[in-house]
Design an enzyme around this catalytic site. Structure first.
Site, PDB file in Angstrom:
ATOM      1  CG  HIS A 156      -8.349 -17.674  -8.669  1.00  0.00           C
ATOM      2  ND1 HIS A 156      -9.286 -18.440  -7.560  1.00  0.00           N
ATOM      3  CD2 HIS A 156      -7.793 -16.648  -7.907  1.00  0.00           C
ATOM      4  CE1 HIS A 156      -8.986 -17.504  -6.507  1.00  0.00           C
ATOM      5  NE2 HIS A 156      -8.192 -16.402  -6.689  1.00  0.00           N
ATOM      6  CB  ILE A 157      -7.084 -18.736 -15.055  1.00  0.00           C
ATOM      7  CG1 ILE A 157      -7.996 -17.499 -14.751  1.00  0.00           C
ATOM      8  CG2 ILE A 157      -7.465 -19.115 -16.279  1.00  0.00           C
ATOM      9  CD1 ILE A 157      -7.288 -16.127 -15.283  1.00  0.00           C
ATOM     10  CG  ASP A 176       2.199 -22.004  -9.454  1.00  0.00           C
ATOM     11  OD1 ASP A 176       3.123 -21.234  -9.086  1.00  0.00           O
ATOM     12  OD2 ASP A 176       1.033 -21.657  -9.883  1.00  0.00           O
ATOM     13  CB  VAL A 207       2.540 -17.962 -15.232  1.00  0.00           C
ATOM     14  CG1 VAL A 207       2.568 -19.165 -14.475  1.00  0.00           C
ATOM     15  CG2 VAL A 207       3.163 -17.845 -16.684  1.00  0.00           C
ATOM     16  N   PRO A 208       1.692 -14.976 -14.601  1.00  0.00           N
ATOM     17  CG  PRO A 208       2.415 -13.830 -12.550  1.00  0.00           C
ATOM     18  CD  PRO A 208       2.025 -15.393 -13.229  1.00  0.00           C
ATOM     19  CG  ASN A 213       6.916 -16.023 -15.298  1.00  0.00           C
ATOM     20  OD1 ASN A 213       7.536 -16.919 -14.907  1.00  0.00           O
ATOM     21  ND2 ASN A 213       5.843 -15.596 -14.604  1.00  0.00           N
ATOM     22  CB  VAL A 234      -5.866 -17.708 -22.565  1.00  0.00           C
ATOM     23  CG1 VAL A 234      -6.261 -18.636 -23.685  1.00  0.00           C
ATOM     24  CG2 VAL A 234      -5.540 -18.610 -21.278  1.00  0.00           C
ATOM     25  CB  SER A 235      -1.400 -15.753 -19.343  1.00  0.00           C
ATOM     26  OG  SER A 235      -1.966 -17.150 -18.972  1.00  0.00           O
ATOM     27  NE  ARG A 236      -1.307  -9.535 -18.471  1.00  0.00           N
ATOM     28  CZ  ARG A 236      -2.607  -9.749 -18.152  1.00  0.00           C
ATOM     29  NH1 ARG A 236      -3.209 -10.637 -18.825  1.00  0.00           N
ATOM     30  NH2 ARG A 236      -3.235  -9.263 -17.104  1.00  0.00           N
ATOM     31  CG  ASP A 260      -7.419 -14.294 -25.870  1.00  0.00           C
ATOM     32  OD1 ASP A 260      -8.315 -14.018 -26.854  1.00  0.00           O
ATOM     33  OD2 ASP A 260      -7.457 -13.896 -24.656  1.00  0.00           O
ATOM     34  CD  GLU A 265      -2.449  -8.144 -26.237  1.00  0.00           C
ATOM     35  OE1 GLU A 265      -3.415  -7.580 -25.591  1.00  0.00           O
ATOM     36  OE2 GLU A 265      -2.229  -9.424 -26.279  1.00  0.00           O
ATOM     37  CG  HIS A 297      -6.307  -9.392 -24.441  1.00  0.00           C
ATOM     38  ND1 HIS A 297      -4.870  -9.009 -23.948  1.00  0.00           N
ATOM     39  CD2 HIS A 297      -6.785 -10.142 -23.306  1.00  0.00           C
ATOM     40  CE1 HIS A 297      -4.646  -9.169 -22.826  1.00  0.00           C
ATOM     41  NE2 HIS A 297      -6.054  -9.725 -22.127  1.00  0.00           N
TER      42      HIS A 297
END
Length: 333
Positions: A156-157, A176, A207-208, A213, A234-236, A260, A265, A297
């Site tokens: 989605h993002i 992907d 991606v997660p 990853n 901006v993911s993880r 982010d 963190e 975040h």
């Protein structure tokens, strides 16, 4: 009367919680600003379900304490479930929901804005202006339309980010392991990450945080990237080997980095460190760099997103409590 107890409710969430309460007069809602821990489980005594949001782990001890109080319906106001002891949750018969889509636009917009700011050297220019140095050079910018933007992850993002960058006129490519048929028809996908690294001027991660990853951005992958690459995460946090990025920044290979999220963190972000000893020298170094943009975040942090997180989580929890099928259940175990 059905009772739902919520943990870690922030001030910015309260208007939307009030909105939900007003629409559900037959449900008793109580909440605290405290996190869910074994010590705070007692606050939810008598509740039929709990609504939660935290980066702190939902440990076996915490889940057991909830179950001992008759609570096995838990609804997250966020996406990630990697901090839940799923084996224990399954053993105790927990039903869990999350909010997987609260505002792809919020996060995608943030990624696009930060990428553009890096390309235009906005932070360096802002620092010059603050010193009353109003000369143009050497902070000349690059236009988004002149870049090849590589998107890793087309959920989605990622898809919204692609649309935004195309709106600027950039050429967009993507990778992907699970290809979207419509995007594939339009020819966005490259065959491998290596192909993306070789072609992209801007690389954005969507991606997660799964084992495959972790540290996908590392010395080896950076070496394959174009000179003056811009990286956006901006993911993880764990997707990026921060030390490798610092080496890339120091060598000049990486033009700029927008982050982010950060692999260390927890306990640092969303805290006020002004006037105090900052706990992470590496993060402090990144914050000080003119070509690094750090946000704590907050890519998701818009009124639209926060409302959806609150309302959807409470809707989910009520569905669980009433024995209905929740809209967004999480596979437990």
């Amino acid at each position: 009367m059905t009772k739902i107890f919520a943990y870690a409710i922030r001030e910015d969430e309260k208007p939307f919680l009030k909105e939900w309460e007003d629409a559900h007069k037959d449900v008793e809602v109580e909440y605290t600003d405290k996190l869910l821990t074994p010590e705070t489980v007692a606050l939810a005594k008598g509740a039929d379900g709990v609504v939660v949001y935290q980066q702190l782990d939902y440990t076996a001890e915490t889940l057991q304490a909830l179950a001992d109080n008759g609570i096995t319906k838990m609804s997250l106001r966020n996406v990630g479930v990697d901090n839940i002891d799923m084996a224990k949750a399954k053993e105790l018969g927990f039903q869990i929901t999350n909010v997987p889509v609260y505002s792809p636009n919020a996060i995608a917009e943030h990624a696009a804005i930060q990428a553009a700011r890096i390309l235009r050297q906005d932070k360096a220019m802002d620092e010059k202006v603050a010193r009353h140095d109003l000369r143009w050079a050497p902070t000349i910018g690059r236009e988004v339309r002149d870049q090849v933007v590589g998107v890793i992850g087309t959920g989605h993002i990622g898809q919204v980010f692609m649309q935004i960058m195309e709106g600027f006129g950039a050429k967009v490519i993507a990778y992907d392991i699970f290809r979207n048929p419509e995007l594939e028809k339009k020819g966005y996908y490259v065959d491998s990450l290596d192909d993306l690294y070789k072609q992209a001027d801007v690389i954005s991660l969507h991606v997660p945080d799964v084992p495959a990853n972790v540290h996908m951005i590392n010395d080896e992958s950076i070496a394959k990237m174009k000179q003056d690459v811009v990286i956006v995460n901006v993911s993880r946090g764990p997707l990026v080997d921060t030390d490798a990025v610092i080496r890339g920044l120091d060598s000049g290979k990486i033009f700029g980095y927008a982050m982010d999220v950060y692999e260390g963190e927890v306990g640092i972000f969303n805290e006020d460190w002004e006037g105090k000893e900052f706990p992470d020298a590496r993060l402090a170094d990144l914050i000080a760099r003119p070509n690094v943009l750090v946000t704590p975040h907050t890519a998701f942090y818009t009124t639209h997103a926060v409302r959806n997180m609150v309302v959807k989580a409470f809707d989910n929890n009520l569905e669980l409590v009433e024995g209905k099928e929740a809209e967004t259940p999480v596979k437990v175990g």
